[in-house]
Motif scaffolding. Sequence first.
Motif, PDB file in Angstrom:
ATOM      1  N   LEU A  77       0.764  -1.088   0.062  1.00 18.88           N
ATOM      2  CA  LEU A  77      -0.305  -0.533   0.227  1.00 18.88           C
ATOM      3  C   LEU A  77       0.822   1.709  -0.208  1.00 18.88           C
ATOM      4  CD1 LEU A  77      -2.350  -0.688   2.627  1.00 18.88           C
ATOM      5  CD2 LEU A  77      -3.167  -0.773   0.220  1.00 18.88           C
ATOM      6  N   ALA A  78       0.265   2.464  -0.985  1.00 17.88           N
ATOM      7  CA  ALA A  78       1.802   3.571  -0.459  1.00 17.88           C
ATOM      8  C   ALA A  78       0.780   3.906  -0.003  1.00 17.88           C
ATOM      9  CB  ALA A  78       0.997   4.060  -2.221  1.00 17.88           C
ATOM     10  N   ALA A  79       1.427   5.750   0.490  1.00 17.27           N
ATOM     11  CA  ALA A  79       0.324   5.870   1.774  1.00 17.27           C
ATOM     12  C   ALA A  79      -0.407   6.946   1.237  1.00 17.27           C
ATOM     13  CB  ALA A  79       1.776   7.438   1.585  1.00 17.27           C
ATOM     14  N   GLY A  80      -1.748   6.918   1.804  1.00 18.31           N
ATOM     15  CA  GLY A  80      -2.813   7.115   1.321  1.00 18.31           C
ATOM     16  C   GLY A  80      -3.846   6.697   0.121  1.00 18.31           C
ATOM     17  N   ALA A  81      -3.335   5.609  -0.106  1.00 17.94           N
ATOM     18  CA  ALA A  81      -3.525   4.323  -0.464  1.00 17.94           C
ATOM     19  C   ALA A  81      -5.509   3.666   0.057  1.00 17.94           C
ATOM     20  CB  ALA A  81      -3.139   3.426  -0.577  1.00 17.94           C
ATOM     21  N   GLU A  82      -6.401   3.576  -1.107  1.00 20.29           N
ATOM     22  CA  GLU A  82      -7.665   3.101  -0.345  1.00 20.29           C
ATOM     23  C   GLU A  82      -7.216   1.571   0.028  1.00 20.29           C
ATOM     24  OE1 GLU A  82     -10.509   2.759  -2.849  1.00 20.29           O
ATOM     25  OE2 GLU A  82     -10.725   4.630  -3.591  1.00 20.29           O
ATOM     26  N   ALA A  83      -7.275   1.185   1.719  1.00 20.08           N
ATOM     27  CA  ALA A  83      -7.191  -0.054   2.036  1.00 20.08           C
ATOM     28  C   ALA A  83      -8.130  -0.977   2.477  1.00 20.08           C
ATOM     29  CB  ALA A  83      -6.198   0.215   3.011  1.00 20.08           C
ATOM     30  N   ALA A  84      -9.551  -0.859   2.779  1.00 24.84           N
ATOM     31  CA  ALA A  84     -10.396  -0.786   3.722  1.00 24.84           C
ATOM     32  C   ALA A  84     -11.223   0.053   3.194  1.00 24.84           C
ATOM     33  CB  ALA A  84      -9.984  -1.353   5.333  1.00 24.84           C
ATOM     34  N   THR A  85     -13.150  -0.712   3.174  1.00 21.00           N
ATOM     35  CA  THR A  85     -14.067  -0.196   3.317  1.00 21.00           C
ATOM     36  C   THR A  85     -15.225  -0.207   4.478  1.00 21.00           C
ATOM     37  OG1 THR A  85     -13.938  -0.603   0.307  1.00 21.00           O
ATOM     38  CG2 THR A  85     -16.102   0.157   1.972  1.00 21.00           C
ATOM     39  N   VAL A  86     -15.681  -0.014   5.329  1.00 18.40           N
ATOM     40  CA  VAL A  86     -16.109   0.528   6.536  1.00 18.40           C
ATOM     41  C   VAL A  86     -17.870   1.293   5.537  1.00 18.40           C
ATOM     42  CG1 VAL A  86     -15.300   2.312   7.042  1.00 18.40           C
ATOM     43  CG2 VAL A  86     -16.517   0.730   8.860  1.00 18.40           C
ATOM     44  N   GLU A  87     -18.535   0.155   6.576  1.00 16.45           N
ATOM     45  CA  GLU A  87     -20.619   0.135   6.254  1.00 16.45           C
ATOM     46  C   GLU A  87     -20.884   0.824   7.147  1.00 16.45           C
ATOM     47  OE1 GLU A  87     -22.899  -1.341   2.984  1.00 16.45           O
ATOM     48  OE2 GLU A  87     -20.650  -1.971   1.455  1.00 16.45           O
ATOM     49  N   SER A  88     -21.333   1.987   7.307  1.00 20.35           N
ATOM     50  CA  SER A  88     -22.083   1.575   8.810  1.00 20.35           C
ATOM     51  C   SER A  88     -23.625   1.673   7.700  1.00 20.35           C
ATOM     52  CB  SER A  88     -22.348   2.631   9.843  1.00 20.35           C
ATOM     53  OG  SER A  88     -22.497   3.712   8.520  1.00 20.35           O
ATOM     54  N   VAL A  89     -25.493   1.617   8.872  1.00 23.74           N
ATOM     55  CA  VAL A  89     -26.055   1.655   8.201  1.00 23.74           C
ATOM     56  C   VAL A  89     -26.619   2.539   7.301  1.00 23.74           C
ATOM     57  CG1 VAL A  89     -29.123   1.941   8.638  1.00 23.74           C
ATOM     58  CG2 VAL A  89     -27.101  -0.053  10.165  1.00 23.74           C
ATOM     59  N   LYS A  90     -25.880   4.031   7.830  1.00 16.46           N
ATOM     60  CA  LYS A  90     -26.240   4.982   6.930  1.00 16.46           C
ATOM     61  C   LYS A  90     -25.398   4.698   4.976  1.00 16.46           C
ATOM     62  CE  LYS A  90     -25.853   7.410  11.572  1.00 16.46           C
ATOM     63  NZ  LYS A  90     -25.352   8.453  12.387  1.00 16.46           N
ATOM     64  N   ALA A  91     -24.099   5.289   5.546  1.00 15.37           N
ATOM     65  CA  ALA A  91     -23.036   5.227   4.301  1.00 15.37           C
ATOM     66  C   ALA A  91     -21.729   4.576   4.429  1.00 15.37           C
ATOM     67  CB  ALA A  91     -22.479   6.526   4.326  1.00 15.37           C
TER      68      ALA A  91
END
Lengths: 128, 359
Positions: free
Chosen positions: A49-63
Amino acid sequence: MDPATLRYTKDHEWIGEEGGLYVVGITDHAQDQLGDITYVELPSVGKELAAGAEAATVESVKAASDVYAPVAGKVAAVNDALEATPELVNQDPFGGGWFFKLEGVNAGDLDGLLDAAAYKEFADNEAH
Amino acid sequence: MMMTALHDEYAASGGKVVDFHGWALPVQFSGIVQEHLHTRAQAGVFDCSHMGEFMIRGAEAIAAFDRLVFSNLSGLKIGPCRYSAFLNGRGGIIDDCVFFRLSGEELYVITNAGPLDVVRKLIAEACPDAEDLSEATAKIDVQGPASRDVLLAIGMDGIAPMKYWTGRRMDWRGTEIIVSRAGYTGELGYELYVPRTIAVDLWRAVLAHEATLPCGLGARDTLRLETSKPLNGEDLSEAITPLEAGLTPLIQWDKDFIGKDALAAVRDAGDYRILTAILSADRRAPRHGFEVKSDGVHIGEVTSGTFGPSLNRGVGLAFLPEKFATPGTQLTAGPRDLPIETCAMPAYTDGTCRMKFDA
């Protein structure tokens, strides 16, 4: 992890050293803003991973939101427990709710991140 | 922002306030998932005072109102609720509504907050003597399998004989109120229309019962999406006809109503999209605006979606061509091609709304 000793990003990730690896998660402020977390998608182990790269996704009920690598490194481990119990991120964001661990991190890169006091000030301002 | 009569009560229960169509309303109290599950298991209490209420009096005014909605009104008896919508000249939905007769001469109409100014004008033009009760009325929804016990425990005896999907007038502690046994959650539930002067007393009385939990717009959204109920402004709009919204069985073609000719043209042309319930393969949610694809080809879009706490997977509504609307059709949604499938409505089938009681 002790929040006082961690480093922080303006995207609300935290990072701290533990046993030679660098643990990454999202902050208490971030989980509070997201609300009930329902799904976490983690990077694959071994991914560079480069600094600032997308690493994970987190979902809540809202978004859904992206989680970024605070510094460059290689994914050494991921928190598999989040697959079945993503609510750990709400319950224990600095402990059982960690996301992934990085290896090969240049320790000096952390100096460019916020310390606990600077992050608190940033988050407080953002909330208003 | 506008505030309901219950605004000062939110903080005591930890309410987080957001802007909803210009109203300051709580999005959550203890947490969306907890409020959702509590409503399914016991009883949730919702402040819906932002909604609009109108009283139409007299046979002539009721006949004039009949022209504003596509559902049959002339044969409507005293008590049963009817769901319908106000259409524009193109057959598009300005707002959906519920109404019921309180007596032979009185029709009570409930509308949404978003398009209230437009609807207010429509009703005033058709029925100049219609009474706009929106500001004077607080609306508190008590929803969940324990809701009947809660209301009986606070002395609201008038609800005891009520059947599903009916409304009536009654007395509570010396004040005249209107109640419908209806709701937006799929559970046994009651919608209480009361003078705003007693709203705080009623809110506190209901919340003092151990089976209740205050709930916000967040849980209201997850509950309605699990039961596949559309929301005006998200799933319904002036660009959507009742044919597309799946309301075809409610359309009364043998009467005159605004938008009828345009609607008939859409019906005769056929091949329109249908609002369809969708389920994710896992806990990831389809979201408003997600493109829906079949074998990589664009076929429609998601109008609303969320994580469904009782279904333990993503759930939503999407506009799809009729041939893809068959339950069990495998599709993908959104930039990451989230696997979804269509399902029969409602997506959540264990709701208690039709529960029967011995009178």
